[in-house]
Design a protein around this motif. Sequence first.
Motif, PDB file in Angstrom:
ATOM      1  N   ASN A  95      58.172  18.823  41.802  1.00 54.07           N
ATOM      2  CA  ASN A  95      57.576  19.967  42.484  1.00 54.07           C
ATOM      3  C   ASN A  95      57.130  19.566  43.879  1.00 54.07           C
ATOM      4  N   LEU A 141      56.408  25.000  40.068  1.00 57.62           N
ATOM      5  CA  LEU A 141      55.206  25.599  40.625  1.00 57.62           C
ATOM      6  C   LEU A 141      55.597  26.695  41.605  1.00 57.62           C
ATOM      7  N   LYS A 176      50.936  23.509  33.228  1.00 56.84           N
ATOM      8  CA  LYS A 176      49.779  23.475  34.121  1.00 56.84           C
ATOM      9  C   LYS A 176      49.023  22.158  34.028  1.00 56.84           C
ATOM     10  N   ILE A 186      45.477  27.509  39.424  1.00 68.79           N
ATOM     11  CA  ILE A 186      46.816  27.517  38.834  1.00 68.79           C
ATOM     12  C   ILE A 186      46.754  28.259  37.510  1.00 68.79           C
TER      13      ILE A 186
END
Length: 532
Positions: free
Chosen positions: A351, A511, A372, A364
């Motif tokens: 990411n 993400l 997560k 998040i």
Amino acid sequence: MDDSWFSREEVVPAEDGRAIERDLLLTGSYSLLAYLDQSRLVAGGSTLLRWMHEALDAPSAEDILSRQKRVAALSRLTVLQGRWYGHEKASGLSTPSRPGIPPSELNESSGKQSGGPEMPSARRADSSDDATNSTSEEPAALKTVPAWLAGLAGLLAAFSLGAFFSHEILGTRAYHFLSFPAQWITFGVYLLFYRSKEARARFNEILDALDQTLPLLKSLYSFRFHSSVLARERELTRNLRSELREAIFQDSLYSVFRNPLAFAMGGLIFSGPVLADWSMGGFLKRNEERIRNWLKDFAALDAMLSLAGHQRFLEPGCWPVIASNEEVSRPCVKARELHHPLLPASKSVGNDMDFLPEHRLWIITGSNMGGKSTFLRTVGMNLVLAQMGGAVRASSFTFSPAPLITSMQIQDNLARSESLFYAEVRSLKRLVDHQAPVFYFLDEMLKGTNQKDRSFACRKILSHLIESGSAGMLTTHDMELTSLTEGYGSMVQLFHFRESPGEGLQFDFKLRPGSVEGTTAITILRNEGLPV
């Protein structure tokens, strides 16, 4: 003088130290330490563990860059690594393997377990690079065989052996053999007062460290460090042969009597163990400071070679860059293709992230099992690596050093009559009381209480952290917290993970900006056969 340079410290860590080790998978069976630690020496593994704890307290940029340059230079010395790892690992260290950890053991659900028994932890404290922490208490003096006892044993042995040969060759009377009982009494005094466990504790610890280190020292006799970055290592090995000749001789002499039979016969016939012990004790007393420095330097070299070996196997991998002076005072992380350090390349998803200096909080949200919590650990573990002076698992990585604090895998404690909620409260109190700036990781804040109280308390605590200058990342299912963007603007950023399009539950672990639009909790419950 500190004596932790020859053994792994068995110091009980502070409570917050245990928490962050568990939260970020720093120690344990499946952990960052188990992945990194390829050390040959007990002290090398202890040094690596201490560097990891120092990384949590944000070393200076100069210390990080200095160690990073030395590790990078060592990573290019393949001949040295071949010699070093040609030796067996010293006893007292478990042999970690490079794990190919299945994603199921690191995902959002199973990642909340501790992952196995934790390794011994060292106390986190301020210390200079490549040096062990000193203690204020002066240890007891090294207890060795006194010269008068060694002299008496030597005289009696010489007289007894002379009497034996004179009887056999010259035919003298046998009463000369009465000297043997006197010699045995001297040997008994040695065993009683100078060979006891208490008297030998410090002596044996130093000898054990020498036994572990000397084979590695011998392998470096002809090796020369040419890089200017490795000036300390070059100085260490420049006069290695002459400096260690006596150490090798003394260790070889002393080793003769480590066999129980040789020890008993040598003591009863010619006082060999007493004389060898006296000789080795004198050597250690004269050179204890030099030996301490040898072992500290080689422990640091051992730890740096572990970091160097880690860099060679990273896919992807890069050396982290410390942010410019304008940004370094505020926590920031900019990364491309950032991967979890413990996941194999075939299972890992990279990411990109731009946690800018003006950011204060990333919220998040996302689907259950979407990644997560794993993302928090990915960022946290790579920050630990960067602040240790090692390479990180990313194609590029820029950061500013900052203390790291977590509140993720909160557990109740029956022994202290501490509920889950109260444990969460104490964990958050440590974060709030920590002086800013700090980079924190929060996973589902205050999940041990009701929705109304949780939302109110979380907003107040997060607002305090934002206004105090701290920065961090929060994972949550509480969508009300996303309204913090209304009061703080760009200081609060929203991101989310979600399931991939298609049939069934599939996740790409990518993400994305913004807040989540749906949930997978009911689907997961139904798929597992629960009546919902």
